[in-house]
Scaffold this motif. Sequence first.
Motif, PDB file in Angstrom:
ATOM      1  N   LEU A   1      -1.424   4.694  -2.732  1.00  0.00           N
ATOM      2  CA  LEU A   1      -0.966   3.911  -3.872  1.00  0.00           C
ATOM      3  C   LEU A   1      -1.793   4.245  -5.113  1.00  0.00           C
ATOM      4  O   LEU A   1      -1.243   4.449  -6.201  1.00  0.00           O
ATOM      5  CB  LEU A   1      -1.049   2.414  -3.558  1.00  0.00           C
ATOM      6  N   SER A   2      -3.094   4.361  -4.956  1.00  0.00           N
ATOM      7  CA  SER A   2      -3.963   4.722  -6.078  1.00  0.00           C
ATOM      8  C   SER A   2      -3.606   6.092  -6.634  1.00  0.00           C
ATOM      9  O   SER A   2      -3.560   6.293  -7.859  1.00  0.00           O
ATOM     10  CB  SER A   2      -5.432   4.691  -5.646  1.00  0.00           C
ATOM     11  N   GLU A   3      -3.345   7.053  -5.738  1.00  0.00           N
ATOM     12  CA  GLU A   3      -2.934   8.406  -6.166  1.00  0.00           C
ATOM     13  C   GLU A   3      -1.655   8.348  -6.995  1.00  0.00           C
ATOM     14  O   GLU A   3      -1.560   8.965  -8.057  1.00  0.00           O
ATOM     15  CB  GLU A   3      -2.642   9.303  -4.947  1.00  0.00           C
ATOM     16  N   LEU A   4      -0.661   7.637  -6.473  1.00  0.00           N
ATOM     17  CA  LEU A   4       0.635   7.588  -7.142  1.00  0.00           C
ATOM     18  C   LEU A   4       0.553   6.884  -8.487  1.00  0.00           C
ATOM     19  O   LEU A   4       1.187   7.313  -9.454  1.00  0.00           O
ATOM     20  CB  LEU A   4       1.661   6.900  -6.230  1.00  0.00           C
ATOM     21  N   LEU A   5      -0.241   5.837  -8.564  1.00  0.00           N
ATOM     22  CA  LEU A   5      -0.430   5.159  -9.850  1.00  0.00           C
ATOM     23  C   LEU A   5      -1.107   6.097 -10.855  1.00  0.00           C
ATOM     24  O   LEU A   5      -0.695   6.172 -12.016  1.00  0.00           O
ATOM     25  CB  LEU A   5      -1.250   3.882  -9.674  1.00  0.00           C
ATOM     26  N   ALA A   6      -2.124   6.818 -10.409  1.00  0.00           N
ATOM     27  CA  ALA A   6      -2.833   7.750 -11.298  1.00  0.00           C
ATOM     28  C   ALA A   6      -1.898   8.864 -11.776  1.00  0.00           C
ATOM     29  O   ALA A   6      -1.910   9.227 -12.965  1.00  0.00           O
ATOM     30  CB  ALA A   6      -4.048   8.333 -10.589  1.00  0.00           C
ATOM     31  N   GLU A   7      -1.077   9.390 -10.868  1.00  0.00           N
ATOM     32  CA  GLU A   7      -0.132  10.455 -11.237  1.00  0.00           C
ATOM     33  C   GLU A   7       0.824   9.993 -12.328  1.00  0.00           C
ATOM     34  O   GLU A   7       1.274  10.783 -13.152  1.00  0.00           O
ATOM     35  CB  GLU A   7       0.698  10.889 -10.017  1.00  0.00           C
ATOM     36  N   ARG A   8       1.155   8.717 -12.304  1.00  0.00           N
ATOM     37  CA  ARG A   8       2.117   8.166 -13.248  1.00  0.00           C
ATOM     38  C   ARG A   8       1.451   7.489 -14.442  1.00  0.00           C
ATOM     39  O   ARG A   8       2.130   6.884 -15.266  1.00  0.00           O
ATOM     40  CB  ARG A   8       3.022   7.166 -12.519  1.00  0.00           C
ATOM     41  N   ASN A   9       0.112   7.591 -14.526  1.00  0.00           N
ATOM     42  CA  ASN A   9      -0.631   6.900 -15.586  1.00  0.00           C
ATOM     43  C   ASN A   9      -0.199   5.434 -15.676  1.00  0.00           C
ATOM     44  O   ASN A   9       0.070   4.907 -16.761  1.00  0.00           O
ATOM     45  CB  ASN A   9      -0.450   7.595 -16.946  1.00  0.00           C
ATOM     46  N   MET A  10      -0.117   4.811 -14.506  1.00  0.00           N
ATOM     47  CA  MET A  10       0.399   3.457 -14.396  1.00  0.00           C
ATOM     48  C   MET A  10      -0.716   2.530 -13.921  1.00  0.00           C
ATOM     49  O   MET A  10      -1.492   2.894 -13.038  1.00  0.00           O
ATOM     50  CB  MET A  10       1.549   3.476 -13.378  1.00  0.00           C
ATOM     51  N   THR A  11      -0.804   1.354 -14.509  1.00  0.00           N
ATOM     52  CA  THR A  11      -1.795   0.379 -14.085  1.00  0.00           C
ATOM     53  C   THR A  11      -1.196  -0.536 -13.015  1.00  0.00           C
ATOM     54  O   THR A  11       0.020  -0.577 -12.823  1.00  0.00           O
ATOM     55  CB  THR A  11      -2.253  -0.483 -15.268  1.00  0.00           C
ATOM     56  N   GLN A  12      -2.072  -1.285 -12.365  1.00  0.00           N
ATOM     57  CA  GLN A  12      -1.597  -2.268 -11.396  1.00  0.00           C
ATOM     58  C   GLN A  12      -0.714  -3.305 -12.098  1.00  0.00           C
ATOM     59  O   GLN A  12       0.297  -3.740 -11.551  1.00  0.00           O
ATOM     60  CB  GLN A  12      -2.777  -2.959 -10.714  1.00  0.00           C
ATOM     61  N   TYR A  13      -1.066  -3.664 -13.306  1.00  0.00           N
ATOM     62  CA  TYR A  13      -0.276  -4.630 -14.067  1.00  0.00           C
ATOM     63  C   TYR A  13       1.129  -4.083 -14.348  1.00  0.00           C
ATOM     64  O   TYR A  13       2.124  -4.794 -14.204  1.00  0.00           O
ATOM     65  CB  TYR A  13      -0.976  -5.002 -15.373  1.00  0.00           C
ATOM     66  N   GLN A  14       1.202  -2.823 -14.745  1.00  0.00           N
ATOM     67  CA  GLN A  14       2.513  -2.214 -15.005  1.00  0.00           C
ATOM     68  C   GLN A  14       3.351  -2.171 -13.729  1.00  0.00           C
ATOM     69  O   GLN A  14       4.566  -2.393 -13.775  1.00  0.00           O
ATOM     70  CB  GLN A  14       2.343  -0.809 -15.575  1.00  0.00           C
ATOM     71  N   LEU A  15       2.701  -1.897 -12.599  1.00  0.00           N
ATOM     72  CA  LEU A  15       3.424  -1.890 -11.324  1.00  0.00           C
ATOM     73  C   LEU A  15       3.946  -3.283 -11.012  1.00  0.00           C
ATOM     74  O   LEU A  15       5.088  -3.441 -10.566  1.00  0.00           O
ATOM     75  CB  LEU A  15       2.520  -1.381 -10.191  1.00  0.00           C
ATOM     76  N   TYR A  16       3.144  -4.295 -11.270  1.00  0.00           N
ATOM     77  CA  TYR A  16       3.579  -5.679 -11.071  1.00  0.00           C
ATOM     78  C   TYR A  16       4.821  -5.978 -11.905  1.00  0.00           C
ATOM     79  O   TYR A  16       5.801  -6.544 -11.414  1.00  0.00           O
ATOM     80  CB  TYR A  16       2.431  -6.632 -11.416  1.00  0.00           C
ATOM     81  N   ILE A  17       4.805  -5.593 -13.171  1.00  0.00           N
ATOM     82  CA  ILE A  17       5.931  -5.857 -14.071  1.00  0.00           C
ATOM     83  C   ILE A  17       7.190  -5.147 -13.563  1.00  0.00           C
ATOM     84  O   ILE A  17       8.277  -5.724 -13.546  1.00  0.00           O
ATOM     85  CB  ILE A  17       5.601  -5.408 -15.518  1.00  0.00           C
TER      86      ILE A  17
END
Length: 79
Positions: free
Chosen positions: A11-27
């Motif tokens: 999950l951390s890898e995929l978020l980093a690849e997408r320049n996405m924060t945990q907050y953005q994933l929540y939204i």
Amino acid sequence: MKLNRAVSERLSELLAERNMTQYQLYIKSGVPKSTIGNVINCSYDSVKLRVIHEMCQGMGIDLSTFFASPLFEDKNLEP
């Protein structure tokens, strides 16, 4: 490595690849921020597939993409 650690790292890898924060994933996914944080921090012994699926939808990927990683090969996971 334990399965929950593999899920956390992926999950951390995929978020980093997408320049996405945990907050953005929540939204985008609707998965509570606390749940995302708990997955990242390995606070759960296991993670429901439904939660992983919802996070995948938020990142615009399918489950097969999530699990397409050497992290999930049997040789890398504890029994």
